[in-house]
Design a protein around this motif. Structure first.
Motif, PDB file in Angstrom:
ATOM      1  N   ALA A 162      36.169 -65.020   0.344  1.00  0.00           N
ATOM      2  CA  ALA A 162      35.171 -64.707   1.370  1.00  0.00           C
ATOM      3  C   ALA A 162      35.358 -63.287   1.877  1.00  0.00           C
ATOM      4  O   ALA A 162      34.390 -62.572   2.157  1.00  0.00           O
ATOM      5  N   GLY A 163      36.636 -62.860   1.987  1.00  0.00           N
ATOM      6  CA  GLY A 163      36.901 -61.506   2.444  1.00  0.00           C
ATOM      7  C   GLY A 163      36.588 -60.454   1.400  1.00  0.00           C
ATOM      8  O   GLY A 163      36.164 -59.348   1.732  1.00  0.00           O
ATOM      9  N   LEU A 164      36.770 -60.813   0.124  1.00  0.00           N
ATOM     10  CA  LEU A 164      36.575 -59.836  -0.949  1.00  0.00           C
ATOM     11  C   LEU A 164      35.143 -59.778  -1.452  1.00  0.00           C
ATOM     12  O   LEU A 164      34.636 -58.698  -1.779  1.00  0.00           O
ATOM     13  N   THR A 165      34.493 -60.927  -1.541  1.00  0.00           N
ATOM     14  CA  THR A 165      33.164 -60.971  -2.173  1.00  0.00           C
ATOM     15  C   THR A 165      32.062 -61.479  -1.253  1.00  0.00           C
ATOM     16  O   THR A 165      30.896 -61.500  -1.669  1.00  0.00           O
ATOM     17  N   GLY A 166      32.420 -61.901  -0.033  1.00  0.00           N
ATOM     18  CA  GLY A 166      31.413 -62.525   0.813  1.00  0.00           C
ATOM     19  C   GLY A 166      31.035 -63.871   0.226  1.00  0.00           C
ATOM     20  O   GLY A 166      31.836 -64.521  -0.458  1.00  0.00           O
ATOM     21  N   PRO A 167      29.803 -64.322   0.437  1.00  0.00           N
ATOM     22  CA  PRO A 167      29.406 -65.637  -0.072  1.00  0.00           C
ATOM     23  C   PRO A 167      29.093 -65.663  -1.569  1.00  0.00           C
ATOM     24  O   PRO A 167      28.860 -66.734  -2.123  1.00  0.00           O
ATOM     25  N   THR A 168      29.100 -64.511  -2.219  1.00  0.00           N
ATOM     26  CA  THR A 168      28.674 -64.441  -3.622  1.00  0.00           C
ATOM     27  C   THR A 168      29.464 -65.406  -4.504  1.00  0.00           C
ATOM     28  O   THR A 168      28.897 -66.130  -5.323  1.00  0.00           O
ATOM     29  N   VAL A 169      30.778 -65.428  -4.353  1.00  0.00           N
ATOM     30  CA  VAL A 169      31.641 -66.308  -5.145  1.00  0.00           C
ATOM     31  C   VAL A 169      32.155 -67.466  -4.301  1.00  0.00           C
ATOM     32  O   VAL A 169      32.205 -68.609  -4.765  1.00  0.00           O
ATOM     33  N   SER A 170      32.532 -67.177  -3.062  1.00  0.00           N
ATOM     34  CA  SER A 170      33.153 -68.196  -2.220  1.00  0.00           C
ATOM     35  C   SER A 170      32.241 -69.377  -1.937  1.00  0.00           C
ATOM     36  O   SER A 170      32.712 -70.469  -1.636  1.00  0.00           O
ATOM     37  N   LYS A 171      30.931 -69.203  -2.045  1.00  0.00           N
ATOM     38  CA  LYS A 171      30.002 -70.297  -1.769  1.00  0.00           C
ATOM     39  C   LYS A 171      30.123 -71.435  -2.770  1.00  0.00           C
ATOM     40  O   LYS A 171      29.601 -72.534  -2.544  1.00  0.00           O
ATOM     41  N   PHE A 172      30.820 -71.185  -3.891  1.00  0.00           N
ATOM     42  CA  PHE A 172      31.015 -72.225  -4.892  1.00  0.00           C
ATOM     43  C   PHE A 172      32.325 -72.994  -4.691  1.00  0.00           C
ATOM     44  O   PHE A 172      32.613 -73.909  -5.467  1.00  0.00           O
ATOM     45  N   LEU A 173      33.119 -72.637  -3.697  1.00  0.00           N
ATOM     46  CA  LEU A 173      34.382 -73.317  -3.434  1.00  0.00           C
ATOM     47  C   LEU A 173      34.155 -74.492  -2.487  1.00  0.00           C
ATOM     48  O   LEU A 173      33.287 -74.441  -1.612  1.00  0.00           O
ATOM     49  N   PRO A 174      34.931 -75.576  -2.642  1.00  0.00           N
ATOM     50  CA  PRO A 174      34.668 -76.809  -1.888  1.00  0.00           C
ATOM     51  C   PRO A 174      34.571 -76.637  -0.377  1.00  0.00           C
ATOM     52  O   PRO A 174      33.628 -77.135   0.248  1.00  0.00           O
ATOM     53  N   THR A 175      35.524 -75.944   0.231  1.00  0.00           N
ATOM     54  CA  THR A 175      35.520 -75.827   1.685  1.00  0.00           C
ATOM     55  C   THR A 175      34.283 -75.094   2.182  1.00  0.00           C
ATOM     56  O   THR A 175      33.685 -75.471   3.197  1.00  0.00           O
ATOM     57  N   LEU A 176      33.889 -74.040   1.492  1.00  0.00           N
ATOM     58  CA  LEU A 176      32.692 -73.294   1.886  1.00  0.00           C
ATOM     59  C   LEU A 176      31.430 -74.104   1.613  1.00  0.00           C
ATOM     60  O   LEU A 176      30.437 -73.980   2.340  1.00  0.00           O
ATOM     61  N   ILE A 177      31.456 -74.931   0.578  1.00  0.00           N
ATOM     62  CA  ILE A 177      30.308 -75.809   0.327  1.00  0.00           C
ATOM     63  C   ILE A 177      30.127 -76.759   1.499  1.00  0.00           C
ATOM     64  O   ILE A 177      29.001 -77.009   1.953  1.00  0.00           O
ATOM     65  N   PHE A 178      31.244 -77.297   2.014  1.00  0.00           N
ATOM     66  CA  PHE A 178      31.113 -78.185   3.174  1.00  0.00           C
ATOM     67  C   PHE A 178      30.604 -77.433   4.401  1.00  0.00           C
ATOM     68  O   PHE A 178      29.622 -77.834   5.022  1.00  0.00           O
ATOM     69  N   SER A 179      31.287 -76.341   4.746  1.00  0.00           N
ATOM     70  CA  SER A 179      31.002 -75.681   6.025  1.00  0.00           C
ATOM     71  C   SER A 179      29.639 -75.004   6.061  1.00  0.00           C
ATOM     72  O   SER A 179      29.026 -74.899   7.130  1.00  0.00           O
ATOM     73  N   SER A 180      29.130 -74.573   4.904  1.00  0.00           N
ATOM     74  CA  SER A 180      27.874 -73.832   4.887  1.00  0.00           C
ATOM     75  C   SER A 180      26.700 -74.592   4.285  1.00  0.00           C
ATOM     76  O   SER A 180      25.550 -74.204   4.488  1.00  0.00           O
TER      77      SER A 180
END
Length: 259
Positions: A200-218
């Motif tokens: 999330a710090g390096l790429t923003g939502p571009t990559v992190s949006k595919f990770l489980p925790t970010l999928i839940f929170s967002s």
């Protein structure tokens, strides 16, 4: 005789055995209690501190995510329960007895996944609904309260409860693939907590949006869709891909290696 022997090693008997093992572990009720208390306390505290939105922000006001904030704690405990359901048997050596009773390793893994997944689903759904109602009751007067009848609210609560069951299944897959408790727990924490922060710090939502925790929170734990992230149902489908990959790799390694 062949039929009786095969039946003794069947899926139904394996499920019964896994249920007995899970409920007999002293850690199981404590983990489920920690999940329940942690989710409710965090959710109520978050909702109690939710402020009324400004007129400009009223249209995007979404307190549901605050009510479900405790799911992050729940995913840690439930995920560890899934990991330890497998690695605990390797640590104690009881995996040999399990595989002697159920030689089919895919059958054993399927039975364990069914039991842990169902328990996690029941607890997850129950606690998310309790947390939602307790959290809305704790909201300050004058703050718009969400209702299950509002658009997207019921879906967010239901998918958040289901999310915990999927987390448990991923934990089982990691446990079966790695076998050692400390390493499997480290992999789980890395996937669900460390990697999302880094990406999330390096790429923003571009990559992190595919990770489980970010999928839940967002995606899952919100009643209003967020831009630049996965839609709720797409996110839910991606989580199932994680489950299939984790159990697939774990099951394959389990079948190829000695106990």
């Amino acid at each position: 005789m062949t039929r009786r022997t095969a039946g003794r090693h069947g899926f139904r008997q394996a499920v019964r055995m896994e249920w007995i093992k899970l409920r007999s572990l002293r850690s199981t009720p404590w983990m489920l209690l920690a999940t329940t208390v942690g989710m409710i306390v965090v959710g109520v505290a978050a909702m109690a501190n939710t402020k009324a939105p400004s007129p400009a922000a009223a249209a995007s006001f979404d307190p549901v995510n605050n009510a479900l904030a405790g799911v992050v704690i729940g995913q840690l405990v439930i995920g560890l329960m899934g990991v330890l359901a497998v690695t605990g048997e390797y640590s104690s050596g009881s995996i040999r007895s399990t595989l002697a009773a159920v030689p089919g390793r895919w059958t054993m893994l399927g039975a364990k996944s069914a039991v842990v997944g169902l328990v996690s689903l029941v607890v997850g759904e129950s606690v998310t609904f309790v947390t939602f109602f307790a959290g809305t009751a704790a909201m300050a007067p004058g703050v718009p309260q969400p209702s299950l009848g509002d658009a997207g609210v019921l879906r967010a609560v239901v998918l958040s409860g289901a999310y915990l069951a999927l987390v448990a299944l991923i934990g089982i897959g990691l446990g079966a693939a790695i076998r050692h408790s400390s390493a499997a727990i480290g992999a789980f924490v890395g996937l669900f907590f460390v990697l999302p922060l880094l990406l999330a710090g390096l790429t923003g939502p571009t990559v992190s949006k595919f990770l489980p925790t970010l999928i839940f929170s967002s995606s899952l734990g919100v009643s209003r869709e967020v831009s630049e992230v996965l839609t709720p149902w797409v996110g839910f489908a991606v989580l199932w891909l994680y489950v299939v990959a984790a159990l697939g790799v774990g099951g394959r390694l389990l079948a190829r290696r000695d106990a």
